[in-house]
Design a protein around this motif. Structure first.
Motif, PDB file in Angstrom:
ATOM      1  N   ILE A 185      -6.452  -2.977  10.302  1.00 18.74           N
ATOM      2  CA  ILE A 185      -6.604  -3.309   8.881  1.00 18.74           C
ATOM      3  C   ILE A 185      -7.614  -4.426   8.642  1.00 18.74           C
ATOM      4  N   LEU A 199     -10.435  -2.293   4.527  1.00 18.72           N
ATOM      5  CA  LEU A 199      -9.732  -1.102   4.989  1.00 18.72           C
ATOM      6  C   LEU A 199     -10.658   0.110   4.935  1.00 18.72           C
ATOM      7  N   ALA A 222      -7.960   4.537   7.389  1.00 21.41           N
ATOM      8  CA  ALA A 222      -6.776   3.680   7.442  1.00 21.41           C
ATOM      9  C   ALA A 222      -5.891   3.911   6.227  1.00 21.41           C
ATOM     10  N   LEU A 245      -2.027   5.449   6.343  1.00 20.46           N
ATOM     11  CA  LEU A 245      -0.888   4.700   5.803  1.00 20.46           C
ATOM     12  C   LEU A 245      -0.211   5.470   4.680  1.00 20.46           C
ATOM     13  N   ARG A 298      -0.312  -7.566   4.438  1.00 21.62           N
ATOM     14  CA  ARG A 298       0.199  -6.205   4.649  1.00 21.62           C
ATOM     15  C   ARG A 298       0.976  -5.732   3.428  1.00 21.62           C
ATOM     16  N   MET A 315       0.559  -1.609  10.889  1.00 19.57           N
ATOM     17  CA  MET A 315      -0.728  -2.221  10.549  1.00 19.57           C
ATOM     18  C   MET A 315      -1.058  -3.324  11.549  1.00 19.57           C
TER      19      MET A 315
END
Length: 253
Positions: A9, A17, A21, A25, A47, A112
């Motif tokens: 990340i 990002l 990614a 996620l 996060r 992450m």
């Protein structure tokens, strides 16, 4: 089948990002989110911001407390391996608990990772422990922007001289072994002791950065003989103010 995605990340800026990614996620059933104590709440907050403000889906988030490495263990690697065993046990318990809630279905778990999972990070080694324990788990990696990239970008410098190699090492190695052989450019990570102060500074230039990519970013560069004390003082002050610090630097002679 259970799938574990280790998602890089970047070094603290959600804007770094990658699309890969974000999509990984967003496709996760569960995101494991480590808490590293009150002093490092900013690391968990980044996060949380990613999940809250960037993801268009609503994956389940399971937070867990990060165990502390015993730094009093006589042998450094013994302490690290024990620490990794503890983390693997936590991951295994969390993943197994989530899988039990989806019997017969695939489970996609994401974690992450600060920077990139491949560069001086332990998540891949911990994942290997899960596989060694017999977990039916596929592991994938989504690369992220590294602090090394952020450092060179922040200072607007190339990583290497023309046609010349670079060695990436740790503060512990620099302190114990001195300047690595084979390169005039050295990138140093994981240095809590400002190990550059043990080098002969004449003819060496340093580019240093702390919290690179984050709002509190600090930069310093110049001849090592001129700026070493400034970096040591700035680092101590920042650590006292924030309770934690992550920094990196490049040396060139």
């Amino acid at each position: 089948m259970m799938r574990l995605s280790l998602v890089g990340i970047g070094s603290g800026n959600p804007e770094h990002l990658t699309l890969q990614a974000i999509r990984t996620l967003e496709g996760a059933d569960v995101i494991l989110l480590p808490r590293k104590g009150d002093e490092k709440t900013e690391l968990a907050d980044v996060r949380r911001i990613i999940v809250r403000d960037i993801l268009q889906t609503n994956p389940k988030v399971v937070e867990f407390d990060y165990p502390q490495r015993d730094e009093k263990t006589p042998k450094y690697l013994d302490g690290v391996n024990t620490w990794h065993d503890e983390l693997a046990a936590i991951w295994a318990g969390l993943i197994t608990a989530e899988a039990s809630q989806k019997p017969g279905d695939d489970l996609c778990v994401a974690l992450m990772v600060w920077g990139d999972p491949s560069l001086y990070d332990s998540t891949l080694r911990i994942a290997e422990r899960l596989l060694a324990q017999g977990m039916t788990l596929s592991v994938s990696v989504v690369p992220g922007v590294t602090s090394l990239q952020m450092l060179t970008a922040a200072h607007a410098i190339p990583l290497n001289d023309l046609g010349a190699p670079v060695i990436i090492t740790t503060g512990r190695q620099l302190r114990d072994q001195g300047w690595p052989q084979g390169a005039d450019t050295v990138a140093v990570m994981l240095d809590g002791q400002c190990s550059f102060q043990h080098l002969q500074p004449n003819g060496v230039r340093i580019w240093w950065g702390a919290y690179v990519g984050m709002p509190q970013q600090i930069l310093c560069e110049g001849p090592l003989s001129d700026v070493a004390d400034d970096i040591i003082k700035a680092r101590a002050k920042a650590r006292a103010e924030h309770g934690w610090i992550m920094d990196i630097y490049l040396l060139r002679r």
